[in-house]
Design a protein around this motif. Sequence first.
Motif, PDB file in Angstrom:
ATOM      1  N   SER A  31       0.831  -1.200   0.000  1.00 54.24           N
ATOM      2  CA  SER A  31       0.000   0.000   0.000  1.00 54.24           C
ATOM      3  C   SER A  31       0.867   1.251   0.000  1.00 54.24           C
ATOM      4  O   SER A  31       2.081   1.197   0.229  1.00 54.24           O
ATOM      5  CB  SER A  31      -0.924  -0.011   1.218  1.00 54.24           C
ATOM      6  OG  SER A  31      -0.161  -0.050   2.416  1.00 54.24           O
TER       7      SER A  31
ATOM      8  N   ASP B 190       1.294   3.569   2.056  1.00 54.35           N
ATOM      9  CA  ASP B 190       1.987   3.899   3.303  1.00 54.35           C
ATOM     10  C   ASP B 190       2.746   2.716   3.883  1.00 54.35           C
ATOM     11  O   ASP B 190       3.213   2.780   5.026  1.00 54.35           O
ATOM     12  CB  ASP B 190       0.985   4.412   4.330  1.00 54.35           C
ATOM     13  CG  ASP B 190      -0.062   3.359   4.677  1.00 54.35           C
ATOM     14  OD1 ASP B 190      -0.845   3.608   5.617  1.00 54.35           O
ATOM     15  OD2 ASP B 190      -0.113   2.305   4.029  1.00 54.35           O
TER      16      ASP B 190
ATOM     17  N   GLY C  56       1.566   0.152   4.943  1.00 54.14           N
ATOM     18  CA  GLY C  56       0.827  -0.458   6.031  1.00 54.14           C
ATOM     19  C   GLY C  56       0.283  -1.830   5.721  1.00 54.14           C
ATOM     20  O   GLY C  56      -0.010  -2.619   6.619  1.00 54.14           O
ATOM     21  N   SER C  57       0.159  -2.123   4.432  1.00 51.24           N
ATOM     22  CA  SER C  57      -0.359  -3.421   4.008  1.00 51.24           C
ATOM     23  C   SER C  57       0.510  -3.992   2.905  1.00 51.24           C
ATOM     24  O   SER C  57       0.946  -3.272   2.017  1.00 51.24           O
ATOM     25  CB  SER C  57      -1.787  -3.276   3.489  1.00 51.24           C
ATOM     26  OG  SER C  57      -2.654  -2.819   4.491  1.00 51.24           O
TER      27      SER C  57
END
Length: 122
Positions: free
Chosen positions: A51, A53, A55-56
């Motif tokens: 993702s 950021d 984050g994933s």
Amino acid sequence: VQLQASGGGLVQAGGSLRLSCAASERTFSSYAMGWFRQAPGKEREFVAAISWDAGSTYYVDSVKGRFTISRDNAKNTVYLQMNSLKPEDTAVYYCAADPDWVGVQPYEFDYWGQGTQVTVSS
């Protein structure tokens, strides 16, 4: 967004490579990024995605535990660390970008790099 993939090469089975994909625009930091690969005579397949950021992350089952996708938004670059490489990992690897990460199919990514060859010898 222009993408430039690099880092491919020839490696023995069990070895490692790190692919890099540099983006031309600062908007890179707002895009999901993916790595795909295409072996001769086969369709392009999803490998990993991250993702905007970091984050994933998501991986195809065949590379889980061996490959790691990461990104450095300050450098407009996404990486694919590939460890414990196998001959079946041999392919041209492509990076791709998408403003909205909705899936892992090639058609769901808007921007593509030119590809870098990874060859794993047995």
